[in-house]
Design a protein around this motif. Structure first.
Motif, mmCIF file in Angstrom:
data_model
loop_
_atom_site.group_PDB
_atom_site.id
_atom_site.type_symbol
_atom_site.label_atom_id
_atom_site.label_comp_id
_atom_site.label_asym_id
_atom_site.label_seq_id
_atom_site.Cartn_x
_atom_site.Cartn_y
_atom_site.Cartn_z
ATOM 1 N N UNK A 1 1.142 -1.091 -0.103
ATOM 2 C CA UNK A 1 0.011 0.218 0.156
ATOM 3 C C UNK A 1 0.923 1.169 -0.111
ATOM 4 N N UNK A 2 1.877 1.476 0.953
ATOM 5 C CA UNK A 2 3.134 2.774 0.764
ATOM 6 C C UNK A 2 3.396 2.830 -0.335
ATOM 7 N N UNK A 3 3.674 1.604 -1.463
ATOM 8 C CA UNK A 3 4.298 1.892 -2.413
ATOM 9 C C UNK A 3 4.051 2.700 -3.698
ATOM 10 N N UNK A 4 2.458 3.092 -3.699
ATOM 11 C CA UNK A 4 1.476 3.997 -4.147
ATOM 12 C C UNK A 4 1.532 5.275 -3.494
ATOM 13 N N UNK A 5 1.683 5.780 -2.225
ATOM 14 C CA UNK A 5 1.317 6.378 -1.657
ATOM 15 C C UNK A 5 2.482 8.307 -2.117
ATOM 16 N N UNK A 6 2.412 8.833 -1.508
ATOM 17 C CA UNK A 6 3.100 9.897 -1.498
ATOM 18 C C UNK A 6 4.105 10.319 -1.359
ATOM 19 N N UNK A 7 4.579 9.716 -0.027
ATOM 20 C CA UNK A 7 6.006 9.123 -0.248
ATOM 21 C C UNK A 7 6.558 8.371 -1.125
ATOM 22 N N UNK A 8 6.288 7.623 -1.526
ATOM 23 C CA UNK A 8 6.796 6.543 -2.775
ATOM 24 C C UNK A 8 6.777 7.369 -3.958
ATOM 25 N N UNK A 9 5.751 8.335 -4.943
ATOM 26 C CA UNK A 9 6.052 9.410 -5.643
ATOM 27 C C UNK A 9 7.081 10.087 -5.178
ATOM 28 N N UNK A 10 7.643 10.783 -3.923
ATOM 29 C CA UNK A 10 8.441 11.375 -3.686
ATOM 30 C C UNK A 10 9.905 10.694 -3.741
ATOM 31 N N UNK A 11 10.110 9.039 -3.452
ATOM 32 C CA UNK A 11 10.997 8.339 -3.448
ATOM 33 C C UNK A 11 11.413 7.989 -5.401
#
Length: 398
Positions: A348-358
């Motif tokens: 789930x986290x790998x499609x989050x805003x944080x993952x987008x920043x990564x």
């Protein structure tokens, strides 16, 4: 490091930011297993072809491998894109982020390739979770002209010279003889018992394994019905160790456990490799140090080298690449709470805003590391000499 080259690459990543995030989300939304990543490959090659890259599909004889190249410089920069998912839990290792970040680095370098004297080569590498796509591509010459190779992997922590464990995975088949489990069990040869004996032997052996050796496994076929003595069963095991040499010693021990299952029950057995052996990571120190510098400049806080060495990690076929040529496999942190790779919460986290920043930070960090290598006369000479040495049969990372 030339400031205007870095500024130009940042501008390109910013210009393509929406498209790169879209690539990550599209791959994440349609997870595909090893060697079957057709939609993911189409997503990447459609974008890269439209961005002016020359696409070569099916490289190394693998349907879902490809290369996308741009430029004609003598220094060939390899950017590895992974895109396979895990059964049942999708992109719980974040390969969608890897693919999008490498794609972002490729387009960032495209616009300055002539000034850097490089050829950008994005290598689509299938089947990292199982199957060893990079090992096969190495063996089949796809990395022969590559002077340095890089990728960045999402994780709970930020590392620059990440370590990994060597791994070998095996499928063990037991063959017995069926019979009625109630009226004539004495006429059967129980292949499920063979797996049980092997599992007990492995469990007892764990007390005496060397540090950083480990074994994990599942039963994939335990029989057809409880009223039939199972005549055919299958289990799959991952064997890991700190080094390939330690892994070889572990393999001998576990093969004896497999044999014990057959010997104790009267079954026959066969042990079949599932993937090529993955070597442990051996990151290039100069590239790792440079990546540490640029990722810090981008506002991220990597673990110290001492903390990195204490982290227990998984395994990757990128280890084989780092053993063959100068390469790095850093990890980039995403906000995932208490989750770790291979958990549904991490997916789930790998499609989050944080993952987008990564995706965007990872793309820029890989591009800036390339700029540093290409504009440093000593490093450029070292990297080119490494390619020449491999071509001459000297082998090994420079």
């Amino acid at each position: 490091m030339s400031t205007d080259l870095r500024t130009a690459s940042r501008s390109t990543v910013e210009r393509y930011s929406a498209a790169l995030v879209d690539i990550s989300h599209r791959i994440h939304a349609e997870p595909e297993l090893a060697f079957a990543e057709h939609r993911s490959v189409a997503t990447l090659t459609d974008f890269l072809g439209g961005a002016g890259f020359q696409i070569e599909p099916g490289v190394g004889g693998l349907d879902t491998a490809f290369t996308a190249t741009y430029g004609s410089g003598e220094l060939v920069v390899g950017l590895c894109a992974e895109y396979d998912a895990l059964p049942g839990i999708g992109h719980a290792c974040g390969h969608n982020v890897i693919a999008a970040a490498s794609t972002g680095a490729a387009v960032a370098l495209r616009d300055i390739a002539d000034r850097l004297g490089i050829t950008v080569k994005l290598i689509g590498t299938p089947a990292e979770e199982v199957g060893g796509g990079k090992v096969l591509l190495l063996e089949r010459g796809v990395f022969d002209d590559v002077a340095l190779a890089m990728m960045v992997h999402p994780a709970p922590d930020e590392t620059c010279a990440a370590s990994s464990l060597a791994i070998a995975d095996y499928r063990v088949h037991y063959r017995g003889r069926p019979s009625h489990a109630a009226s004539a069990p004495h006429l059967g040869v129980n292949a499920a018992d063979a797996i049980t004996v092997a599992q007990v032997a492995i469990g007892l052996a764990r007390q005496h394994l060397e540090p950083d050796q480990m074994v994990s496994g599942i039963v994939t076929n335990g029989g057809a019905a409880p009223n039939i003595v199972p005549d055919s069963t299958t289990a799959q095991f991952d064997l890991r160790a700190a080094t390939t040499e330690s892994l070889q010693r572990l393999e001998h021990r576990i093969r004896d456990c497999f044999h014990a299952g057959a010997l104790a029950t009267g079954c026959t057995h066969e042990v079949v490799p599932v993937s090529p052996v993955y070597a442990e990571l051996s990151p290039d120190s100069w590239l790792a140090d440079t990546y540490r510098q640029v990722i810090t400049e981008l506002g991220r806080s990597p673990l110290s080298p001492e903390e990195e060495r204490q982290r227990k990690t998984g395994s990757t076929d990128m280890g084989n690449v780092t053993r063959a040529l100068p390469a790095i496999h850093p990890t980039i942190a995403i906000d995932c709470g208490d989750a770790v790779n291979h958990q549904t919460e991490f997916a789930t986290a790998c499609a989050s805003a944080s993952a987008d920043r990564a995706v965007l930070d990872g793309a820029l960090a890989l591009a800036w590391t390339t700029i540093a290598a290409a504009t440093d006369d000593g490093q450029r000479a070292r990297l080119l000499a490494g390619v020449a040495g491999r071509a001459a049969g000297q082998g090994g990372a420079a």
